[in-house]
Design a protein around this motif. Structure first.
Motif, mmCIF file in Angstrom:
data_model
loop_
_atom_site.group_PDB
_atom_site.id
_atom_site.type_symbol
_atom_site.label_atom_id
_atom_site.label_comp_id
_atom_site.label_asym_id
_atom_site.label_seq_id
_atom_site.Cartn_x
_atom_site.Cartn_y
_atom_site.Cartn_z
ATOM 1 N N ASP A 220 34.342 -13.182 25.887
ATOM 2 C CA ASP A 220 34.594 -14.625 25.899
ATOM 3 C C ASP A 220 35.886 -15.054 26.262
ATOM 4 O O ASP A 220 36.022 -15.985 26.681
ATOM 5 N N PRO A 221 36.856 -14.149 25.598
ATOM 6 C CA PRO A 221 38.387 -14.746 25.875
ATOM 7 C C PRO A 221 38.639 -14.890 27.387
ATOM 8 O O PRO A 221 39.413 -15.994 27.652
ATOM 9 N N GLU A 222 37.995 -14.130 28.291
ATOM 10 C CA GLU A 222 38.347 -14.516 29.751
ATOM 11 C C GLU A 222 37.326 -15.755 30.456
ATOM 12 O O GLU A 222 37.333 -15.731 31.782
ATOM 13 N N ARG A 223 36.674 -16.037 29.810
ATOM 14 C CA ARG A 223 35.373 -17.061 30.058
ATOM 15 C C ARG A 223 35.956 -18.425 29.618
ATOM 16 O O ARG A 223 34.827 -19.278 29.933
ATOM 17 N N GLY B 156 33.096 -34.953 27.633
ATOM 18 C CA GLY B 156 32.291 -34.632 26.430
ATOM 19 C C GLY B 156 33.217 -34.269 25.286
ATOM 20 O O GLY B 156 34.660 -34.349 25.448
ATOM 21 N N SER B 157 32.869 -34.234 24.259
ATOM 22 C CA SER B 157 33.347 -34.049 22.899
ATOM 23 C C SER B 157 33.690 -32.532 22.585
ATOM 24 O O SER B 157 34.748 -32.266 21.830
ATOM 25 N N THR B 158 32.977 -31.785 23.268
ATOM 26 C CA THR B 158 33.143 -30.463 23.093
ATOM 27 C C THR B 158 33.032 -29.548 24.350
ATOM 28 O O THR B 158 32.645 -29.871 25.168
ATOM 29 N N THR B 159 33.658 -28.253 24.095
ATOM 30 C CA THR B 159 33.343 -27.247 25.187
ATOM 31 C C THR B 159 32.486 -26.215 24.656
ATOM 32 O O THR B 159 32.531 -25.727 23.501
ATOM 33 N N TRP B 160 31.931 -25.478 25.752
ATOM 34 C CA TRP B 160 30.965 -24.375 25.286
ATOM 35 C C TRP B 160 31.626 -23.079 24.388
ATOM 36 O O TRP B 160 31.133 -22.412 23.844
ATOM 37 N N LEU B 161 32.942 -22.843 25.007
ATOM 38 C CA LEU B 161 33.809 -22.118 24.244
ATOM 39 C C LEU B 161 35.105 -22.907 23.857
ATOM 40 O O LEU B 161 35.566 -23.722 24.852
ATOM 41 N N PRO B 162 35.981 -22.600 22.860
ATOM 42 C CA PRO B 162 37.132 -23.005 22.668
ATOM 43 C C PRO B 162 38.189 -22.906 24.041
ATOM 44 O O PRO B 162 37.999 -21.847 24.824
ATOM 45 N N LEU B 163 39.032 -23.833 24.302
ATOM 46 C CA LEU B 163 40.017 -23.627 25.250
ATOM 47 C C LEU B 163 40.912 -22.730 24.789
ATOM 48 O O LEU B 163 41.104 -22.589 23.641
ATOM 49 N N ALA B 164 41.601 -22.020 25.925
ATOM 50 C CA ALA B 164 42.735 -21.223 25.677
ATOM 51 C C ALA B 164 43.975 -22.219 24.862
ATOM 52 O O ALA B 164 44.169 -23.371 25.531
ATOM 53 N N ALA B 165 44.861 -21.505 24.435
ATOM 54 C CA ALA B 165 45.913 -22.361 23.657
ATOM 55 C C ALA B 165 46.867 -22.973 24.529
ATOM 56 O O ALA B 165 47.408 -23.999 24.098
#
Length: 586
Positions: free
Chosen positions: A433-436, A452-461
């Protein structure tokens, strides 16, 4: 200064190119820049937090501006998304959350308008257990009885209980065999339980998968990247129908990890090579019948060189155009980043590659930590320079041009089956997941990836500073350096056709020299060490001075200046030429 005193490793030269060889015209793929798109994370067009085809279409001009030749899309086919598209239930249709077949056709149309090629991911080893093929095989319907690898298993002499046929392990941890109550047999799955292995010893399966290739060629794609080739075939059973157990490898004490056992019987069988040759024939026959440009076949295989190089073909048959070269990943993962190890990775490919074939260079993909996170952010320009200056083809994973780094994904947010099949204490060793995480377009809400309000994985910081918008606006950036490299590669006969020499100089300075008759010479110098390194340029080529035309971010040297002695700082990377002009920035 004597050059011999500076060399710590042997010089290697390939491709004695000169202007006389220019008569041999290269095909489009032989000097292409491939760009991998992970569709779920590239661009969302409808606000559901998941990337889609219309999102990709809307960003094709970005790829064109980069200088990309062909975009490779990770799977977009109908899927339950257990393994996010690598578990395909219908090889002939589009996953609804990504769009429709009409959306795909619009993507192809727009790509052709921009002179971009689209490459699809071909996943031949397995299907989803929700595929109609698997359901028919479970029920032993005529023609589908042996579509998958089925086995009765064996009975434990002590307990009397039925057990899997062998001790084989899947990639995603645990047994590679799963019991099916309806059929009353085990099926083989070298990936997740929901990804049953197709049986390539069944001619009907072979023909069905060729039909898949022809279908998408007809839809206008320019080739395929073939996923996970090592496990395509397993060893034949013995006369009694039994498979052999693998032996303990000693690589790990974790008995659920695939590396706990050897993979002698479940990977890299000779039949896999022949199957790739058959797929190449499908592509060549299609071009012969229908005309147009050649289609390219790219092969994913983390295999020893003796096996990988066979994919190129032999004296009588053509194979893959490009078996992917992961040496810049695997050698560094095992031994660490250094000039010597970079040279070792390059040697491992070029010393083993059959004559007349095209090399390629890969820094990362959706299965490996992002390049900037693996090598260190300070080396992203250096590594991008390396794959652009070396001969052959470069493959960029989305975000490497920006220096994107891995996101931090908690156990609660983990969705990758490899991670989910572990536990909270070890999931970070396995999750991909981290690289995706979503691509970073802007510093605004959700990095401009979705409205939209959310992303399927959290964004990188780091998305507020590492993004397309910010790097285009900056005076200097990883993105601008990448574009300069692309422009140079596309315009230079030397980089497309020339000879290559490379050295390790001093303790940790890596140098590449490209020459092509009387054409421009190009020199790349990268300091992988912790102290300044010096090279006397007249010792390397028949030129007294070289002019600096591209430098890594943070370098204090001045572009356009001519150098004889070159003092290279730690993590600094420099591209120089022996000609007066400087290629304009794109």
């Amino acid at each position: 200064m004597e050059l011999a005193a500076l060399l710590t490793l042997l010089l290697f030269t390939i491709g004695q190119g000169d202007c006389a060889s220019a008569a041999t015209k290269k095909d489009w793929w032989q000097y292409a820049q491939f760009y991998q798109i992970y569709p779920r994370s590239f661009m969302d067009s409808d606000g559901d937090g998941i990337g889609d085809l219309n999102g990709i279409t809307s960003k094709l001009e970005y790829l064109k501006d980069l200088g990309v030749t062909a975009a490779w899309l990770s799977p977009i086919f109908t899927s339950p998304m257990v393994d996010f598209g690598y578990d395909i239930s219908d090889f002939f249709d589009i996953q609804p959350e990504y769009g429709t077949l009409e959306d795909f056709r619009a993507l192809i149309k727009r790509a052709k308008e921009l002179d971009l090629k689209i490459i699809l991911d071909f996943v031949p080893n397995h299907s989803s257990n929700e595929s109609i093929w698997f359901k028919k095989s479970v029920n032993r319907e005529r023609g589908y009885e042996d579509y998958y690898v089925w086995h009765d298993g064996k009975v434990n002499a002590t307990t009397g209980e039925r057990e899997p046929p062998t001790n084989w392990l899947q990639y995603f941890r645990g047994s590679a065999w799963e019991w099916n109550e309806v059929r009353q047999q085990y099926y083989l799955h070298q990936f997740a339980v929901q990804q049953p292995d197709l049986n390539y010893r069944n001619p009907a399966v072979v023909e069905q998968m060729k039909r898949v290739l022809r279908y998408w060629l007809k839809e206008g794609v320019s080739g395929f990247r073939c996923d996970a080739l090592p496990p395509l075939f397993e060893v034949l059973p013995d006369a009694e129908g039994q498979y052999p157990d693998e032996v303990v490898s000693g690589a790990t004490e974790d008995s659920e990890d695939r590396n706990y056992l050897t993979v002698k019987y479940i990977e890299n069988q000779p039949e896999t090579i022949d199957m790739v040759y058959q797929w190449r024939t499908v592509l060549d026959d299609y071009q012969r019948i229908y005309g147009g440009n050649s289609s390219v076949l790219l092969i994913e295989t983390y295999a020893p060189a003796w096996f990988t190089m066979q994919f190129y073909g032999n004296r009588t048959r053509e194979g893959a155009h490009l078996p992917f070269n992961f040496n810049l990943i695997t050698v560094m993962e095992e031994k660490g980043l250094s000039a010597g190890h970079v040279k070792e990775a390059i040697d491992l490919w070029l010393n083993n590659m059959p004559a007349g074939r095209t090399p390629n260079w890969v820094l990362g993909n959706h299965d490996k930590r992002r390049a900037a996170s693996r090598y260190g952010k300070e080396y992203i320009d250096a590594m991008n320079m390396l794959v652009m200056i070396l001969p052959g083809v470069s493959v960029t994973y989305q975000g490497e041009e920006l220096g994107m780094t891995d996101g931090e994904i908690s156990w609660e947010d983990t969705v990758d089956p490899w991670g989910c099949n572990s536990n909270p204490s070890i999931y970070e060793q396995y999750t991909r997941d981290p690289e995706r995480t979503p691509f970073q377009w802007t510093s605004g809400t959700n990095a401009g990836f979705t409205n939209g309000s959310t992303t399927w994985l959290p964004l990188a910081a780091d998305y507020k500073t590492v993004n397309v918008e910010s790097e285009l606006a900056a005076e200097e950036s990883h993105l601008k350096i990448y574009k300069e490299l692309m422009a140079l590669r596309k315009s230079s006969k030397t980089l497309q056709n020339g000879s290559t020499k490379y050295w390790v100089i001093g303790d940790d300075l890596f140098v590449v020299l490209r020459t092509y008759g009387d054409e421009d010479k190009y020199l790349l110098a990268i300091n992988f060490g912790s102290k300044e390194e010096t090279v006397y340029l007249p010792d390397l080529a028949d030129r007294s001075l070289f002019r600096l035309i591209i430098k890594s971010l943070g370098s204090e040297l001045t572009l356009g200046v001519w150098y004889g002695d070159l003092h290279v700082q730690p993590a600094e990377a420099l591209v120089l030429t022996d000609v007066l002009h400087i290629y304009p920035n794109p």
